[in-house]
Design a protein around this motif. Structure first.
Motif, short mmCIF file in Angstrom:
data_model
loop_
_atom_site.label_atom_id
_atom_site.label_comp_id
_atom_site.label_asym_id
_atom_site.label_seq_id
_atom_site.Cartn_x
_atom_site.Cartn_y
_atom_site.Cartn_z
N UNK A 135 -49.25 -8.64 -3.01
CA UNK A 135 -48.14 -7.94 -2.76
C UNK A 135 -47.13 -8.57 -3.92
N UNK A 136 -46.49 -7.75 -4.53
CA UNK A 136 -45.17 -8.06 -5.17
C UNK A 136 -44.10 -7.42 -4.83
N UNK A 137 -42.90 -8.25 -4.95
CA UNK A 137 -41.54 -8.05 -4.31
C UNK A 137 -40.57 -8.46 -5.61
N UNK A 138 -40.33 -7.62 -6.60
CA UNK A 138 -39.36 -8.22 -7.85
C UNK A 138 -40.27 -9.22 -8.34
N UNK A 139 -39.78 -10.39 -8.58
CA UNK A 139 -40.68 -11.42 -9.22
C UNK A 139 -41.30 -12.31 -8.43
N UNK A 141 -44.65 -12.94 -6.37
CA UNK A 141 -45.98 -12.17 -5.96
C UNK A 141 -46.82 -12.99 -4.90
N UNK A 142 -47.12 -12.34 -3.86
CA UNK A 142 -47.85 -13.24 -2.58
C UNK A 142 -49.57 -12.72 -2.89
N UNK A 143 -50.25 -13.62 -2.97
CA UNK A 143 -51.76 -13.56 -3.01
C UNK A 143 -52.19 -13.91 -1.86
N UNK A 144 -52.83 -12.98 -0.94
CA UNK A 144 -53.15 -13.02 0.24
C UNK A 144 -54.30 -13.98 0.40
N UNK A 145 -55.21 -13.92 -0.58
CA UNK A 145 -56.51 -14.70 -0.67
C UNK A 145 -56.38 -16.23 -0.67
N UNK A 146 -55.53 -16.58 -1.70
CA UNK A 146 -55.24 -17.87 -1.76
C UNK A 146 -53.99 -18.64 -0.95
N UNK A 147 -53.16 -17.54 -0.27
CA UNK A 147 -52.05 -17.82 0.43
C UNK A 147 -51.04 -18.62 -0.16
N UNK A 148 -50.95 -17.90 -1.60
CA UNK A 148 -49.86 -18.57 -2.52
C UNK A 148 -48.80 -17.61 -3.01
N UNK A 234 -31.36 -13.58 14.03
CA UNK A 234 -32.57 -13.99 13.49
C UNK A 234 -32.18 -14.33 11.94
N UNK A 235 -32.75 -13.75 11.08
CA UNK A 235 -32.60 -13.94 9.46
C UNK A 235 -32.59 -12.62 8.83
N UNK A 236 -31.74 -12.64 7.85
CA UNK A 236 -31.99 -11.41 7.04
C UNK A 236 -32.12 -11.80 5.36
N UNK A 237 -33.28 -11.42 5.03
CA UNK A 237 -33.36 -11.68 3.36
C UNK A 237 -32.75 -10.58 2.57
N UNK A 238 -31.82 -10.71 1.67
CA UNK A 238 -31.10 -9.71 0.82
C UNK A 238 -31.27 -9.97 -0.72
N UNK A 239 -31.58 -8.81 -1.31
CA UNK A 239 -31.49 -8.95 -2.88
C UNK A 239 -30.32 -8.33 -3.45
N UNK A 240 -29.87 -8.99 -4.45
CA UNK A 240 -28.62 -8.44 -5.51
C UNK A 240 -29.26 -7.94 -6.68
N UNK A 241 -30.63 -7.92 -6.81
CA UNK A 241 -31.26 -7.43 -7.77
C UNK A 241 -32.21 -6.16 -7.49
N UNK A 242 -32.20 -5.10 -8.11
CA UNK A 242 -32.74 -4.08 -7.97
C UNK A 242 -34.16 -3.92 -8.14
N UNK A 243 -34.91 -4.92 -8.88
CA UNK A 243 -36.25 -4.99 -8.99
C UNK A 243 -36.78 -5.89 -7.95
N UNK A 244 -36.17 -6.51 -6.94
CA UNK A 244 -36.87 -7.23 -6.04
C UNK A 244 -37.38 -6.49 -4.86
N UNK A 245 -37.32 -5.30 -4.61
CA UNK A 245 -37.81 -4.49 -3.54
C UNK A 245 -39.02 -3.68 -3.79
#
Length: 245
Positions: A135-139, A141-148, A234-245
């Motif tokens: 899964x990629x969110x902007x820059x 990239x989450x790899x579910x297999x390697x948990x990295x 709780x917490x909120x992660x916000x992006x100021x870059x249009x390519x991060x969602x």
């Protein structure tokens, strides 16, 4: 993944939970179902807790499901999917629920296969199923297999991708924050996503994880991503870059 159910009939609730447990096959994700028999109690929980799906019985005691829906859409900014469950069958009732912000409507007694299909559709809208194990969110990239996590360089940057070292809990916590980009995620929601139970954590456990994630993933405003604490929630992660969602 967290689901909250408003249902005061014990038999209906048991049937509903069994149906959902068969429907929600979420791979490595942790699925939590929390039940409420009173609408006022659920409203109180929603002031501080967050969920991925709400299932509301129209005629619940205390605050009814339809009144809770109206309050939710008026005062809460997070557009959590809502499935109304009701014995009311008239077209006017269905239209009223949809007009107030319900995403779907099922008449009691519900048909298990139909309920499963509708719940899965709503959950897919909330969190689209990845086409691969990445899964990629902007820059990021989450790899579910390697948990990295791999942080790709910005466009035009000659630097190589970064690969911060995350623990299993940190990976799942970070993934939950990115999947809910822009929304508040409650402390309980985040801790459950990381694999904790209420009995095994101190009040500082989550804050310690968040502190480390900020440093490892560069979650700072000057880098385009900001992870902020929301008092009492709780917490909120916000992006100021249009390519991060």
């Amino acid at each position: 993944m967290r689901i909250a159910i408003l249902e005061d009939d014990p038999h209906q609730l048991s049937h509903l939970m069994q149906t959902l447990e068969h429907a929600l096959i979420a791979g490595d994700s942790i699925v939590t179902i929390i039940a409420f028999s009173n609408g006022t109690a659920m409203q109180q929980a929603l002031r501080s807790e967050t969920f991925d799906l709400l299932i509301l019985d129209w005629n619940a005691p205390g605050l009814t499901g339809i009144d809770l829906l109206q309050w939710l859409r008026k005062w809460q900014t997070d557009q959590v999917p809502v499935l109304m469950l009701s014995a009311l069958t008239s077209e006017q009732d269905v239209v009223r629920a949809l007009d107030l912000g319900a995403d779907d409507y099922i008449v009691k007694p519900f048909r298990p296969m139909e309920l499963r299909a509708r719940v899965q559709r709503l959950m897919a809208r909330r969190r689209p199923v990845a086409k691969s194990y990445r899964e990629r969110f902007g820059r990021c990239e989450f790899d579910h297999l390697s948990q990295s996590v791999r942080i790709h360089p910005a466009p035009g940057d000659d630097e190589t991708a970064e690969r911060p070292t995350l623990t299993d809990r940190e990976f799942r916590l970070a993934l939950t924050l990115f999947q809910h980009m822009g929304d508040i995620v409650s402390r309980s929601h985040l801790l459950e996503s990381a694999g904790y139970s209420d009995q095994e954590v101190s009040s500082r456990t989550l804050d310690s994880h968040i502190y480390r994630l900020r440093g490892k993933l560069g979650l700072e405003a000057e880098k385009g991503l900001s992870l902020r604490a929301v008092y009492g929630r709780g917490y909120r992660l916000e992006s100021s870059q249009q390519d991060c969602t």
